[in-house]
Design an enzyme around this catalytic site. Structure first.
Site, PDB file in Angstrom:
ATOM      1  N   SER A 100       0.862  -1.193   0.000  1.00  0.00           N
ATOM      2  CA  SER A 100       0.000   0.000   0.000  1.00  0.00           C
ATOM      3  C   SER A 100       0.892   1.233   0.000  1.00  0.00           C
ATOM      4  O   SER A 100       2.078   1.145   0.336  1.00  0.00           O
ATOM      5  CB  SER A 100      -0.856  -0.020   1.275  1.00  0.00           C
ATOM      6  OG  SER A 100      -1.566   1.189   1.422  1.00  0.00           O
ATOM      7  N   TYR A 158      -1.534  -0.635  10.753  1.00  0.00           N
ATOM      8  CA  TYR A 158      -1.765  -0.979   9.331  1.00  0.00           C
ATOM      9  C   TYR A 158      -0.513  -0.674   8.518  1.00  0.00           C
ATOM     10  O   TYR A 158      -0.064  -1.513   7.718  1.00  0.00           O
ATOM     11  CB  TYR A 158      -2.973  -0.194   8.797  1.00  0.00           C
ATOM     12  CG  TYR A 158      -3.300  -0.511   7.346  1.00  0.00           C
ATOM     13  CD1 TYR A 158      -3.794  -1.754   6.969  1.00  0.00           C
ATOM     14  CD2 TYR A 158      -3.109   0.448   6.347  1.00  0.00           C
ATOM     15  CE1 TYR A 158      -4.088  -2.045   5.632  1.00  0.00           C
ATOM     16  CE2 TYR A 158      -3.401   0.167   5.013  1.00  0.00           C
ATOM     17  CZ  TYR A 158      -3.885  -1.080   4.659  1.00  0.00           C
ATOM     18  OH  TYR A 158      -4.167  -1.362   3.338  1.00  0.00           O
TER      19      TYR A 158
END
Ligand code: NAP
Length: 248
Positions: free
Chosen positions: A142, A155
């Protein structure tokens, strides 16, 4: 003919979002898909849609946090199709919250799905690629694997880990001459069901605002297809794909 045609491609997290769009894109280019996720009804729907368009897909309900289920998925793919050409480690969750909220169970879940799930899939599937001296592993990291921001700490940590696993795997396979290509894909904001995994109401509202610029999941599917399509002596190792107007 496309370098995707007849490739056997395992996709984790195929029941929605980027995984589902990627399955459709690759099936349209003649791949043989092995779809994995926990929601059986969604996998069946996707298989039906692919088959109705003349594509090939099988599925197996799989929780990536279970080593045993990952081994069973690999065995099923090898039994049905005889080989695995590409593993797409796409399953992921994003329950974001500030560390001070102490959502320790969510930290555990993110580590289990986003990191251990990727490693279990590599353990289950890459040995058969090494034996054949051919294969490709595509990991979904990501932009959060490149940037850190408040509320995204755990995350981001999991997505930095995915980037590290991709690069370590790439170096080790290159060193050993196994011909396994490794691709780390880092999307920015993409429309999917990912925000549903954030439980903190204020954090979710902030994310919904940020995601107003999100691009469709098929944009990432096209990038994944591009990485697979290259000749076998070319490895696309890193891709960062943001909406044009996304700043951070
Ligand atoms: N959307 C974005 O903006 C964005 C940006 C950067 C990176 N990513 C990454 O892209 C990947 C795909 O996310 P998405 O945006 O497409 O979100 P999504 O629509 O929520 O898809 C996530 C997928 O992961 C599966 N999954 C979750 N936990 C699982 C488990 N324990 N075992 C097996 N499968 C599991 C879900 O299926 P089941 O619930 O059926 O198991 C679902 O198919 C993730 O790794 C995410 O971190 C997304």
């Amino acid at each position: 003919m496309s370098n995707i045609h007849d490739k056997v491609i395992v996709i984790t997290g195929a029941s929605s979002g980027i995984g589902e769009a990627t399955a459709q894109e690759l099936a349209s280019k003649g791949a043989k898909l092995v779809l994995a996720a926990r929601r059986e009804d969604r996998l069946k729907q996707l298989q039906d849609a692919i088959q109705a368009s003349g594509g090939q897909a099988i599925f197996k309900v799989t929780d990536v946090t279970s080593r045993q289920q990952m081994e069973e998925l690999a065995a099923y793919a090898l039994k049905e199709y005889g080989k695995i050409d590409v593993l797409i480690n796409n399953a992921g969750i994003m329950p974001q919250a500030f560390l001070a909220e102490n959502k320790v169970d969510e930290w555990d879940q993110m580590i289990d799905v986003n990191i251990k799930g990727v490693l279990y899939a590599i353990a289950a599937i890459v040995p058969s690629m090494r034996e054949r001296k051919s294969g490709q592993v595509i990991n979904l990291s990501s932009v959060a694997g490149h940037n850190i921001y408040p509320g995204g700490t755990v995350y981001c940590g999991t997505k930095f880990a995915v980037k590290a696993i991709s690069e370590g795997l790439r170096q080790e396979e290159a060193m050993n001459g196994t011909n396994i290509r490794v691709t780390n894909i880092s999307p920015g904001a993409v429309s999917s069901e990912l925000l549903e995994t954030t439980t903190d109401p204020a954090m979710k509202a902030g994310l919904e605002d940020f995601y107003q610029v999100a691009i469709d999941a098929d944009r990432i599917a096209h990038a994944i297809a591009f990485a697979i399509e290259q000749p076998s002596d070319v490895a696309i190792n890193e891709m960062i794909i943001r909406p044009t107007v996304q700043v951070g």
